[in-house]
Design a protein around this motif. Structure first.
Motif, mmCIF file in Angstrom:
data_model
loop_
_atom_site.group_PDB
_atom_site.id
_atom_site.type_symbol
_atom_site.label_atom_id
_atom_site.label_comp_id
_atom_site.label_asym_id
_atom_site.label_seq_id
_atom_site.Cartn_x
_atom_site.Cartn_y
_atom_site.Cartn_z
ATOM 1 N N HIS A 1 0.843 -1.202 0.000
ATOM 2 C CA HIS A 1 0.000 0.000 0.000
ATOM 3 C C HIS A 1 0.884 1.260 0.000
ATOM 4 C CE1 HIS A 1 -3.122 2.869 1.242
ATOM 5 N NE2 HIS A 1 -2.345 3.210 2.260
ATOM 6 N N HIS B 1 3.639 7.664 4.541
ATOM 7 C CA HIS B 1 2.432 8.322 5.069
ATOM 8 C C HIS B 1 1.760 7.537 6.195
ATOM 9 C CE1 HIS B 1 0.244 5.571 2.403
ATOM 10 N NE2 HIS B 1 -0.861 5.893 3.022
ATOM 11 N N ASP B 2 1.817 6.195 6.149
ATOM 12 C CA ASP B 2 1.140 5.400 7.182
ATOM 13 C C ASP B 2 2.102 4.862 8.237
ATOM 14 O OD1 ASP B 2 -1.560 5.578 6.641
ATOM 15 O OD2 ASP B 2 -1.566 3.931 5.204
ATOM 16 N N ASP C 1 -3.453 8.040 -1.640
ATOM 17 C CA ASP C 1 -3.872 7.018 -0.674
ATOM 18 C C ASP C 1 -5.235 6.457 -1.102
ATOM 19 O OD1 ASP C 1 -3.939 5.569 1.856
ATOM 20 O OD2 ASP C 1 -5.332 7.098 2.584
ATOM 21 N N ARG D 1 -6.025 2.653 -2.854
ATOM 22 C CA ARG D 1 -7.040 1.775 -2.253
ATOM 23 C C ARG D 1 -8.080 1.404 -3.305
ATOM 24 N NH1 ARG D 1 -8.256 2.009 3.295
ATOM 25 N NH2 ARG D 1 -6.567 2.856 4.535
#
Ligand SMILES: [Fe+2]
Ligand SMILES: [Fe+2]
Length: 281
Positions: free
Chosen positions: A107, A137-138, A222, A226
């Motif tokens: 991801h 980012h995550d 993002d 997804r």
């Protein structure tokens, strides 16, 4: 767990490898105006393991350089110090991520890829910095998982059962979202604002005052990654697109088609990259 408890816990994260000492050395060197990329490169290259890791990352398809980058000096010239420093600081996080959650790793790579494509189309000066923001980012999710594994499992299970976005359940269970956690850590690690802010605001891009364009790109990437179903951010829900962020990066149908085509191609190359990592383990 309360917010305060979590914040003090983040002050001394135990489960992740600490920032390598080489980073403070490099930071000092960069303050000195006489420091050249060649000199920085020499310091990094003394650490052969780190050098090999860095070269692998900078040559992966999400940065999209047509030629192979074979020295750290070249990497510094092409990608800039901010990117190389971020890769050094976060390389241990990616090791944890590859071992514990390959789908979140995918991801992140996918988001980096999409962000780079959009940044290049928009003519942003350092699109590699935007890719790097996508890559990390995550990072708050990795830290949550490593530091509070039970709570993290509960968050994911709750999100699935109650069909709620992960960040809503995070707020409920640990009092903070992964974006805030990521922002706190990125600040602790002295990453530049152009990377801290998109990490912190990628789910609430309308709230940030600086670096709005890069934050809007990460927010959109993002969602896009997804929507195309590459890797997994932890929950199956595609979050809504923020209007303000869309106003900043808005593009037409023909652009959208080209972006998706390019993304498709690059994601296929990425599958090779993550496949290689799988085999190494
Ligand atoms: Fe996120
Ligand atoms: Fe994400």
């Amino acid at each position: 767990m309360t917010r305060e408890e979590l914040i003090s816990r983040l002050d001394n994260v135990q489960s992740l490898p600490t920032i390598p000492p080489i980073v403070s050395r490099l930071n000092e060197m960069v303050q000195d105006e006489d420091t050249t990329a060649a000199r920085l490169g020499k310091v990094i290259e003394k650490d052969q393991v780190l050098t090999a890791k860095l070269l692998k990352m900078v040559n992966s398809s999400f940065y999209g350089f047509p030629q192979r980058i074979s020295t750290i000096n070249n990497a510094l010239v092409l990608l800039g110090f901010n990117v190389i420093k971020t890769l050094i600081v976060t390389s241990s996080i990616f090791e944890v991520m590859q071992a514990s959650d390959i789908r979140l790793f995918e991801h992140s790579l996918g988001c980096a890829t999409a962000a780079g494509i959009i940044a290049r189309r928009r003519g942003i000066k350092n699109p590699e910095e935007v890719s790097t923001a996508g890559l990390i980012h995550d990072l708050g999710k990795i830290v949550l998982r490593a530091e509070l594994p039970k709570e993290y499992d509960r968050i994911l299970a709750n999100s699935r059962e109650r069909e709620l976005p992960v960040r809503d359940v995070e707020l409920e269970i640990v009092g903070m979202t992964h974006s805030e956690i990521g922002g706190i850590l990125a600040t602790q690690w002295n990453l530049p604002d152009s990377l801290v802010i998109p990490v912190k605001y990628h789910h609430r891009p309308a709230k940030c005052k600086d670096h709005q364009e890069i934050t809007a790109i990460i927010h959109f990437s993002d969602i896009l990654i997804r929507a195309v179903g590459f890797g997994s951010g932890g929950d199956p829900w595609v979050p809504p697109l923020d209007h303000k962020a869309w106003d900043i990066i808005k593009f037409g149908k023909s652009d959208a088609r080209e972006i998706l085509e390019e993304l498709d191609e690059k994601l296929a190359e990425l599958a090779n990259f993550t496949g290689e990592i799988d085999q190494e383990q």
